[in-house]
Design a protein around this motif. Sequence first.
Motif, PDB file in Angstrom:
ATOM      1  N   GLN A  14      18.720  41.987  52.124  1.00  0.00           N
ATOM      2  CA  GLN A  14      18.642  42.008  50.669  1.00  0.00           C
ATOM      3  C   GLN A  14      19.905  41.360  50.105  1.00  0.00           C
ATOM      4  OE1 GLN A  14      18.780  46.094  49.226  1.00  0.00           O
ATOM      5  NE2 GLN A  14      18.573  45.491  47.094  1.00  0.00           N
ATOM      6  N   TRP A  15      19.703  40.430  49.141  1.00  0.00           N
ATOM      7  CA  TRP A  15      20.866  39.810  48.489  1.00  0.00           C
ATOM      8  C   TRP A  15      21.257  40.632  47.264  1.00  0.00           C
ATOM      9  CZ3 TRP A  15      24.171  36.361  50.151  1.00  0.00           C
ATOM     10  CH2 TRP A  15      23.778  35.376  51.066  1.00  0.00           C
ATOM     11  N   ILE A  16      22.561  40.861  47.093  1.00  0.00           N
ATOM     12  CA  ILE A  16      23.036  41.580  45.914  1.00  0.00           C
ATOM     13  C   ILE A  16      24.200  40.800  45.306  1.00  0.00           C
ATOM     14  CG2 ILE A  16      24.186  43.711  45.139  1.00  0.00           C
ATOM     15  CD1 ILE A  16      22.415  44.706  47.850  1.00  0.00           C
ATOM     16  N   LYS A  17      24.081  40.521  44.018  1.00  0.00           N
ATOM     17  CA  LYS A  17      25.143  39.775  43.338  1.00  0.00           C
ATOM     18  C   LYS A  17      26.206  40.727  42.821  1.00  0.00           C
ATOM     19  CE  LYS A  17      22.335  36.029  41.565  1.00  0.00           C
ATOM     20  NZ  LYS A  17      22.636  34.725  41.987  1.00  0.00           N
ATOM     21  N   VAL A  18      27.453  40.351  42.991  1.00  0.00           N
ATOM     22  CA  VAL A  18      28.548  41.144  42.445  1.00  0.00           C
ATOM     23  C   VAL A  18      29.090  40.366  41.252  1.00  0.00           C
ATOM     24  CG1 VAL A  18      30.760  42.253  42.949  1.00  0.00           C
ATOM     25  CG2 VAL A  18      29.115  41.869  44.782  1.00  0.00           C
ATOM     26  N   ALA A  19      29.309  41.068  40.142  1.00  0.00           N
ATOM     27  CA  ALA A  19      29.863  40.407  38.959  1.00  0.00           C
ATOM     28  C   ALA A  19      31.110  39.646  39.389  1.00  0.00           C
ATOM     29  CB  ALA A  19      30.222  41.455  37.912  1.00  0.00           C
ATOM     30  N   GLY A  20      31.297  38.465  38.865  1.00  0.00           N
ATOM     31  CA  GLY A  20      32.396  37.643  39.335  1.00  0.00           C
ATOM     32  C   GLY A  20      31.824  36.598  40.267  1.00  0.00           C
ATOM     33  N   ASP A  21      32.400  36.478  41.439  1.00  0.00           N
ATOM     34  CA  ASP A  21      31.934  35.373  42.266  1.00  0.00           C
ATOM     35  C   ASP A  21      31.667  35.754  43.720  1.00  0.00           C
ATOM     36  OD1 ASP A  21      34.562  35.873  42.319  1.00  0.00           O
ATOM     37  OD2 ASP A  21      35.157  33.930  41.513  1.00  0.00           O
ATOM     38  N   LEU A  22      30.799  36.755  43.877  1.00  0.00           N
ATOM     39  CA  LEU A  22      30.402  37.150  45.230  1.00  0.00           C
ATOM     40  C   LEU A  22      28.899  37.361  45.301  1.00  0.00           C
ATOM     41  CD1 LEU A  22      32.923  39.937  46.350  1.00  0.00           C
ATOM     42  CD2 LEU A  22      32.843  37.565  47.106  1.00  0.00           C
ATOM     43  N   GLU A  23      28.335  37.016  46.431  1.00  0.00           N
ATOM     44  CA  GLU A  23      26.952  37.388  46.714  1.00  0.00           C
ATOM     45  C   GLU A  23      26.951  38.045  48.081  1.00  0.00           C
ATOM     46  OE1 GLU A  23      24.468  33.925  46.343  1.00  0.00           O
ATOM     47  OE2 GLU A  23      24.907  33.726  44.207  1.00  0.00           O
ATOM     48  N   LEU A  24      26.376  39.248  48.146  1.00  0.00           N
ATOM     49  CA  LEU A  24      26.423  39.993  49.395  1.00  0.00           C
ATOM     50  C   LEU A  24      25.031  40.146  49.986  1.00  0.00           C
ATOM     51  CD1 LEU A  24      28.675  42.958  48.173  1.00  0.00           C
ATOM     52  CD2 LEU A  24      29.427  40.854  49.292  1.00  0.00           C
ATOM     53  N   MET A  25      24.925  39.993  51.286  1.00  0.00           N
ATOM     54  CA  MET A  25      23.651  40.233  51.933  1.00  0.00           C
ATOM     55  C   MET A  25      23.745  41.528  52.745  1.00  0.00           C
ATOM     56  SD  MET A  25      21.583  38.135  54.834  1.00  0.00           S
ATOM     57  CE  MET A  25      20.859  36.810  53.919  1.00  0.00           C
ATOM     58  N   ASP A  26      22.958  42.525  52.322  1.00  0.00           N
ATOM     59  CA  ASP A  26      22.889  43.774  53.081  1.00  0.00           C
ATOM     60  C   ASP A  26      21.941  43.545  54.254  1.00  0.00           C
ATOM     61  OD1 ASP A  26      23.287  46.390  53.821  1.00  0.00           O
ATOM     62  OD2 ASP A  26      21.938  47.260  52.323  1.00  0.00           O
TER      63      ASP A  26
END
Length: 283
Positions: free
Chosen positions: A159-171
Amino acid sequence: MDIQWFPGHMAKARRQVKEDLKLIDVVIEILDARIPDSSRNPDINQIAGGKPRLIILNKADLANPVSTRRWEDFFKKTGCPAVAVDSLGGRGVRETPGYIQKLFEPKMTRLAASGRRPRPARCMILGIPNVGKSQFINKLVGRRAAKTENVPGVTRGRQWIKVAGDLELMDTPGILWPKLNDEVVSFRLAVTGAIKEHIFDLNTVAVELLSWLAGNYPEAIRERYKIDVLPDDSLELLEAVGAQRGYYSSGGIVDTLKSAKTVLKEFRGGILGRFTLEEPVEP
Ligand SMILES: Nc1nc2c(ncn2[C@@H]2O[C@H](COP(=O)(O)OP(=O)(O)OP(=O)(O)O)[C@@H](O)[C@H]2O)c(=O)[nH]1
Ligand SMILES: [Mg+2]
């Protein structure tokens, strides 16, 4: 204790990770601060390839702080930044984006040099089951973006989750290696909650845990279970815990399974104290 546990979803997750890595800038390897070595996938170098990596020593609130500092230094010496984090309470979580940006910088510079527009750093969160991958993401984004629960095997797909600012995290789903053929590693993974409970014998693990505690932190057991003289035999100790709690079955014998569950629950919850089960070995 011989544990064979590699459910189909883990085999699938492993293949998926390999494929998805093409999209990834930074790998975030989440380890359990209580067992940084045993919770490490021995294939991580191969899996993560040459990607920049950040190590997170999660559940630091349950580990011995002195040992955690040693582990941070140990990993830094191997060239990999490491941060101690408590993903429940939040300590250390806010420091991680800074580390990630630093790791992403060389690639971003390359992208900019070839005329590409700046974009968020794409990170893959990797780690064994129940280590707190989803909880770490939730704490970082400040909402329940990913499902968490105190049993291994909760996250089933990526699952992709965007973090405010400049990160995208994949769980990603927790991955364990196919053969847990090392008894000590198996025990440490079982005791910290990385392996499903029906896979191992609760009594065996609790007895081994009591034996370790009696050897290293006898005061913790004496105080918690009000046992003045600890018996040498750890099965007797498990019985003494049950007797102290009044866990008797109908025949008047101590219910050791109930005692085992109590000991494991209290250890995992940090009620017995903050413990690290393994120390770094300097090369
Ligand atoms: N004390 C403590 N508990 C934590 C921490 N991080 C996560 N947990 C707890 O550990 C349990 C597992 O967390 P998850 O985020 O679901 O773990 P996961 O790695 O995503 O697990 P899978 O999806 O099964 O692979 C939950 O009960 C969390 O509340 C931490 O830093 N400290
Ligand atoms: Mg998860």
